[in-house]
Design a protein around this motif. Structure first.
Motif, PDB file in Angstrom:
ATOM      1  N   LEU A   1      10.714  -2.575  17.966  1.00 35.34           N
ATOM      2  CA  LEU A   1      10.175  -2.271  16.639  1.00 35.34           C
ATOM      3  C   LEU A   1      10.432  -0.840  16.165  1.00 35.34           C
ATOM      4  CD1 LEU A   1       6.808  -4.191  17.022  1.00 35.34           C
ATOM      5  CD2 LEU A   1       8.785  -4.875  15.632  1.00 35.34           C
ATOM      6  N   GLY A   2      10.951   0.020  17.019  1.00 38.36           N
ATOM      7  CA  GLY A   2      11.320   1.362  16.586  1.00 38.36           C
ATOM      8  C   GLY A   2      10.202   2.382  16.529  1.00 38.36           C
ATOM      9  N   TYR A   3       9.143   2.179  17.292  1.00 36.52           N
ATOM     10  CA  TYR A   3       8.071   3.178  17.367  1.00 36.52           C
ATOM     11  C   TYR A   3       8.513   4.313  18.282  1.00 36.52           C
ATOM     12  CZ  TYR A   3       4.402   0.425  15.094  1.00 36.52           C
ATOM     13  OH  TYR A   3       3.635  -0.254  14.186  1.00 36.52           O
ATOM     14  N   ALA A   4       7.943   5.498  18.055  1.00 36.69           N
ATOM     15  CA  ALA A   4       8.196   6.654  18.916  1.00 36.69           C
ATOM     16  C   ALA A   4       6.848   7.198  19.385  1.00 36.69           C
ATOM     17  CB  ALA A   4       8.957   7.736  18.154  1.00 36.69           C
ATOM     18  N   GLN A   5       6.837   7.733  20.589  1.00 40.30           N
ATOM     19  CA  GLN A   5       5.607   8.321  21.119  1.00 40.30           C
ATOM     20  C   GLN A   5       5.305   9.607  20.363  1.00 40.30           C
ATOM     21  OE1 GLN A   5       5.422   8.811  25.393  1.00 40.30           O
ATOM     22  NE2 GLN A   5       3.934  10.464  25.171  1.00 40.30           N
ATOM     23  N   ASN A   6       4.083   9.706  19.843  1.00 41.57           N
ATOM     24  CA  ASN A   6       3.653  10.878  19.100  1.00 41.57           C
ATOM     25  C   ASN A   6       2.810  11.810  19.952  1.00 41.57           C
ATOM     26  OD1 ASN A   6       3.258  12.366  16.537  1.00 41.57           O
ATOM     27  ND2 ASN A   6       1.135  11.727  16.775  1.00 41.57           N
ATOM     28  N   ASP A   7       1.948  11.227  20.791  1.00 39.60           N
ATOM     29  CA  ASP A   7       1.004  12.021  21.569  1.00 39.60           C
ATOM     30  C   ASP A   7       0.460  11.159  22.706  1.00 39.60           C
ATOM     31  OD1 ASP A   7      -0.570  14.168  22.283  1.00 39.60           O
ATOM     32  OD2 ASP A   7      -1.860  14.104  20.523  1.00 39.60           O
ATOM     33  N   VAL A   8      -0.329  11.754  23.574  1.00 39.46           N
ATOM     34  CA  VAL A   8      -1.064  11.026  24.603  1.00 39.46           C
ATOM     35  C   VAL A   8      -2.544  11.303  24.378  1.00 39.46           C
ATOM     36  CG1 VAL A   8      -1.514  10.749  27.070  1.00 39.46           C
ATOM     37  CG2 VAL A   8       0.815  11.221  26.273  1.00 39.46           C
TER      38      VAL A   8
ATOM     39  N   LYS B   1       5.574   4.602  13.768  1.00 33.60           N
ATOM     40  CA  LYS B   1       6.818   4.093  13.175  1.00 33.60           C
ATOM     41  C   LYS B   1       6.804   4.486  11.705  1.00 33.60           C
ATOM     42  CE  LYS B   1       9.125  -0.200  11.833  1.00 33.60           C
ATOM     43  NZ  LYS B   1      10.442  -0.053  12.440  1.00 33.60           N
ATOM     44  N   THR B   2       7.844   5.175  11.256  1.00 32.24           N
ATOM     45  CA  THR B   2       7.914   5.546   9.839  1.00 32.24           C
ATOM     46  C   THR B   2       8.548   4.413   9.050  1.00 32.24           C
ATOM     47  OG1 THR B   2      10.034   6.639  10.128  1.00 32.24           O
ATOM     48  CG2 THR B   2       8.064   8.017  10.346  1.00 32.24           C
ATOM     49  N   PHE B   3       8.202   4.351   7.768  1.00 33.58           N
ATOM     50  CA  PHE B   3       8.669   3.262   6.907  1.00 33.58           C
ATOM     51  C   PHE B   3       9.721   3.698   5.905  1.00 33.58           C
ATOM     52  CE2 PHE B   3       4.242   1.299   7.500  1.00 33.58           C
ATOM     53  CZ  PHE B   3       4.668   0.558   8.579  1.00 33.58           C
ATOM     54  N   GLU B   4      10.332   4.856   6.050  1.00 35.80           N
ATOM     55  CA  GLU B   4      11.321   5.319   5.072  1.00 35.80           C
ATOM     56  C   GLU B   4      12.426   4.299   4.861  1.00 35.80           C
ATOM     57  OE1 GLU B   4      12.733   9.153   6.249  1.00 35.80           O
ATOM     58  OE2 GLU B   4      10.713   9.991   6.277  1.00 35.80           O
ATOM     59  N   ARG B   5      13.031   3.835   5.962  1.00 40.55           N
ATOM     60  CA  ARG B   5      14.134   2.874   5.852  1.00 40.55           C
ATOM     61  C   ARG B   5      13.642   1.554   5.274  1.00 40.55           C
ATOM     62  NH1 ARG B   5      17.029  -0.347  10.504  1.00 40.55           N
ATOM     63  NH2 ARG B   5      15.070  -1.346  10.177  1.00 40.55           N
ATOM     64  N   LEU B   6      12.467   1.101   5.697  1.00 46.15           N
ATOM     65  CA  LEU B   6      11.899  -0.148   5.207  1.00 46.15           C
ATOM     66  C   LEU B   6      11.667  -0.075   3.707  1.00 46.15           C
ATOM     67  CD1 LEU B   6      10.878  -2.902   6.235  1.00 46.15           C
ATOM     68  CD2 LEU B   6       8.639  -1.876   6.527  1.00 46.15           C
ATOM     69  N   ALA B   7      11.156   1.063   3.212  1.00 42.99           N
ATOM     70  CA  ALA B   7      10.909   1.236   1.781  1.00 42.99           C
ATOM     71  C   ALA B   7      12.214   1.226   0.995  1.00 42.99           C
ATOM     72  CB  ALA B   7      10.148   2.530   1.526  1.00 42.99           C
ATOM     73  N   LYS B   8      13.247   1.895   1.513  1.00 38.86           N
ATOM     74  CA  LYS B   8      14.547   1.918   0.828  1.00 38.86           C
ATOM     75  C   LYS B   8      15.158   0.531   0.755  1.00 38.86           C
ATOM     76  CE  LYS B   8      15.573   6.689   1.990  1.00 38.86           C
ATOM     77  NZ  LYS B   8      16.290   7.589   2.884  1.00 38.86           N
ATOM     78  N   GLU B   9      15.045  -0.250   1.845  1.00 38.46           N
ATOM     79  CA  GLU B   9      15.566  -1.616   1.843  1.00 38.46           C
ATOM     80  C   GLU B   9      14.836  -2.460   0.800  1.00 38.46           C
ATOM     81  OE1 GLU B   9      15.117  -2.882   5.859  1.00 38.46           O
ATOM     82  OE2 GLU B   9      16.951  -1.883   6.517  1.00 38.46           O
ATOM     83  N   GLY B  10      13.525  -2.257   0.689  1.00 36.53           N
ATOM     84  CA  GLY B  10      12.745  -3.000  -0.291  1.00 36.53           C
ATOM     85  C   GLY B  10      13.157  -2.659  -1.716  1.00 36.53           C
ATOM     86  N   GLU B  11      13.441  -1.363  -1.974  1.00 35.88           N
ATOM     87  CA  GLU B  11      13.872  -0.948  -3.301  1.00 35.88           C
ATOM     88  C   GLU B  11      15.222  -1.550  -3.663  1.00 35.88           C
ATOM     89  OE1 GLU B  11      13.897   3.306  -3.198  1.00 35.88           O
ATOM     90  OE2 GLU B  11      11.715   3.429  -2.942  1.00 35.88           O
ATOM     91  N   LYS B  12      16.117  -1.634  -2.689  1.00 30.28           N
ATOM     92  CA  LYS B  12      17.449  -2.177  -2.920  1.00 30.28           C
ATOM     93  C   LYS B  12      17.453  -3.696  -2.965  1.00 30.28           C
ATOM     94  CE  LYS B  12      19.740   1.530  -0.385  1.00 30.28           C
ATOM     95  NZ  LYS B  12      20.527   1.824   0.832  1.00 30.28           N
TER      96      LYS B  12
ATOM     97  N   PHE C   1       0.795  -1.227   0.000  1.00 32.44           N
ATOM     98  CA  PHE C   1       0.000   0.000   0.000  1.00 32.44           C
ATOM     99  C   PHE C   1       0.831   1.281   0.000  1.00 32.44           C
ATOM    100  CE2 PHE C   1      -2.765  -3.229   1.948  1.00 32.44           C
ATOM    101  CZ  PHE C   1      -3.847  -3.143   1.093  1.00 32.44           C
ATOM    102  N   GLN C   2       2.156   1.147   0.036  1.00 32.83           N
ATOM    103  CA  GLN C   2       3.064   2.307   0.072  1.00 32.83           C
ATOM    104  C   GLN C   2       2.741   3.247   1.240  1.00 32.83           C
ATOM    105  OE1 GLN C   2       1.706   1.444  -3.274  1.00 32.83           O
ATOM    106  NE2 GLN C   2       3.437   0.051  -3.107  1.00 32.83           N
ATOM    107  N   ALA C   3       2.355   2.664   2.364  1.00 36.06           N
ATOM    108  CA  ALA C   3       2.085   3.469   3.558  1.00 36.06           C
ATOM    109  C   ALA C   3       3.372   4.138   4.013  1.00 36.06           C
ATOM    110  CB  ALA C   3       1.526   2.578   4.668  1.00 36.06           C
ATOM    111  N   LYS C   4       3.250   5.341   4.511  1.00 41.30           N
ATOM    112  CA  LYS C   4       4.417   6.117   4.967  1.00 41.30           C
ATOM    113  C   LYS C   4       4.785   5.795   6.401  1.00 41.30           C
ATOM    114  CE  LYS C   4       4.545   8.190   1.065  1.00 41.30           C
ATOM    115  NZ  LYS C   4       5.309   7.497   0.033  1.00 41.30           N
ATOM    116  N   TYR C   5       3.796   5.428   7.209  1.00 39.94           N
ATOM    117  CA  TYR C   5       4.064   5.087   8.599  1.00 39.94           C
ATOM    118  C   TYR C   5       2.934   4.225   9.142  1.00 39.94           C
ATOM    119  CZ  TYR C   5       0.779   8.843   9.937  1.00 39.94           C
ATOM    120  OH  TYR C   5      -0.324   9.634  10.095  1.00 39.94           O
ATOM    121  N   CYS C   6       3.139   3.726  10.341  1.00 40.26           N
ATOM    122  CA  CYS C   6       2.116   2.949  11.038  1.00 40.26           C
ATOM    123  C   CYS C   6       1.893   3.573  12.403  1.00 40.26           C
ATOM    124  CB  CYS C   6       2.571   1.500  11.196  1.00 40.26           C
ATOM    125  SG  CYS C   6       1.358   0.463  12.046  1.00 40.26           S
TER     126      CYS C   6
END
Length: 197
Positions: free
Chosen positions: A143-150, A166-177, A119-124
């Motif tokens: 899993l590398g999640y960060a607190q966004n809000d309460v 959790k953003t998927f930038e690194r995951l997407a780059k790994e998939g492309e490579k 789905f090319q999601a940018k984050y979860c």
């Protein structure tokens, strides 16, 4: 035997677990997923909610199966109404008998791969009780999640929730490579499910 069990406990070792398979859920798995939810979590859902997720985003529902029994699941969805397409974890549960084996992390990783790859999601995003230290450790440290809000009084009993992302930038780059992270063949299989569904 009793002696064998006592010896294992003294050594801090467990009986070897049966092989656990992480796979996309099918409609036939929904009752077992609901049962797992009822056994593990205070937040429960009607069957129509599982069915809605399964029919809308079949690639995002994953189960852990051991000896033909569902021992864990992740129920996820896509939020297409926001500015950025992103996934959301609705529910994650693993039966007590199968905890501390890394199953929850593997279920989440499979859902992340489908969100990003199909789905090319940018984050979860997800919500977690502020008192649930084990889950917070899994999400933040493993899993590398960060607190966004309460979210104040998010749960029915009035407890607050952390909104984590959790953003998927690194995951997407790994998939492309084609390196680790995202299994290209799995992404292709999931895309086929999307086309046939």
């Amino acid at each position: 035997s009793t002696l064998e069990t006592a010896t294992r406990r003294a050594r801090g070792t467990r009986r070897p677990a049966a092989m656990v398979c992480i796979r996309p859920a099918t409609l036939d798995d929904l009752w077992a997923m609901q049962h797992c939810n009822l056994m593990c979590l205070p937040e429960n859902y009607q069957m129509k909610y599982y069915l809605y997720h399964s029919l809308s985003w079949p690639q995002l529902l994953q189960v852990a199966e051991s000896n033909g029994k569902i021992v864990g699941y992740v129920l996820a969805k896509l939020d297409e109404d926001s500015a950025e397409i992103h996934g959301h974890i609705t529910s994650l549960a693993v039966l007590r008998t199968h905890r501390k084996l890394g199953i929850a992390a593997k279920l989440m990783t499979a859902a992340h791969g489908a969100m990003s790859g199909v789905f090319q999601a940018k984050y979860c995003s997800l919500h977690v009780r502020v008192s649930n230290q084990a889950a917070i450790h899994l999400y933040a440290d493993t899993l590398g999640y960060a607190q966004n809000d309460v979210e104040a009084k998010y749960y029915a009993d009035g407890e607050d929730a952390y909104d984590m992302r959790k953003t998927f930038e690194r995951l997407a780059k790994e998939g492309e490579k084609g390196e680790g992270g995202v299994d290209g063949s799995l992404v292709e299989q999931l895309k086929q499910i999307a086309v046939s569904a």
